[in-house]
Design a protein around this motif. Structure first.
Motif: not given
Length: 267
Positions: A45-46, A71-73, A118-127
């Motif tokens: 999981i992310a 961390k990503r999934a 949905g957390v992987d998409d959140l990580i894209d926004q964070i980066e």
């Protein structure tokens, strides 16, 4: 109202006890606190977590130092970002310390915790927000821009992070003199402030908060608490505890077993 929270902060970590530890920034412990979710056990999981710990030395009675890990999934290790003022150059540091390491002896507290879908998409926004941070070569511990300004910038840029920074995150309200009005640090409210020294914030996560010379005072209605300088908050924690995958699966299995056995007579 401003002095009493400082007295509470002193009582929580008496100067005499602090002196007995005889820690310097060179020998203060920075080992893992165990606060972060195990990245190996949760490999599938992310995860995104925002943490904050009291700053080193006497500043710890007034302010905190925050950072973000994710961390990503499929990954089994975290990436950490925070702003560190010493050393010169770009103050935005990647993997400067352990993901959940003690900050020079202070244990971190979790400010935001997101896991799973949905957390992987959140990580894209964070980066993307990290790349857009407007003060990568500037640092001023008071009133900012500093480490709290950096994490607040991420919160504004990624409203789905649901970030609620504590009142003692000095620098979170720093705004350039040319941009005094905009989103609050959660990205879900409004804020008016002059250089982080005078202003206010109103939002779902922040509640109502006033800023006077960098010291914040207010009330949180979302998870009821007083927002106080030095202390941060008095009341409910701003993040509900989240169990790791194994704990959640075990709880679900136990519930399922209880449901299967409901109404079955014992022989």
């Amino acid at each position: 109202m401003l002095v009493l929270p400082f007295g509470i902060s002193l009582a929580q970590d008496p100067p005499a006890e602090k002196a007995e530890k005889r820690q310097t920034w060179r020998n203060a412990p920075r080992h893992s606190s165990g606060v972060a979710a195990d990245p190996v056990a949760n490999a599938d999981i992310a995860i995104v977590q925002v943490m904050a710990a009291h700053t080193y030395g006497w500043r710890g009675y007034f302010a905190v130092h925050p950072w973000i890990i994710y961390k990503r999934a499929g990954e089994t290790s975290y990436t950490r970002y925070d702003v560190v003022g010493w050393g010169g150059g770009n103050v935005v540091r990647k993997n400067y310390a352990l993901p959940d390491g003690l900050w020079f002896g202070s244990e971190p507290q979790i400010l935001a915790d997101h896991r799973g879908e949905g957390v992987d998409d959140l990580i894209d926004q964070i980066e993307a927000a990290i790349k857009d941070y407007p003060y990568p070569d500037q640092y001023r511990s008071y009133p900012g821009p500093n480490s709290n300004t950096f994490v607040a910038h991420i919160g504004r840029s990624v409203p789905d992070l649901d970030l609620d920074m504590p009142a003692n995150a000095i620098g979170k309200d720093f705004r350039a003199i040319t941009d005094p009005v905009g989103l609050s640090s959660s990205g879900q409210g409004i804020q008016a402030n002059l250089l982080g020294l005078l202003g206010f914030s109103i939002g779902l996560e922040e509640g109502i908060e006033l800023n006077l010379l960098g010291l914040n005072l207010g009330i949180d209605f979302n998870r009821p608490a007083l927002r106080l300088p030095s202390v941060g908050r008095l009341g409910m924690d701003n993040v509900a505890p989240v169990g790791d995958v194994e704990t959640v699966k075990a709880a679900e299995a136990e519930e399922a077993a209880d449901a299967d056995g409901a109404g079955t007579p014992a022989y």
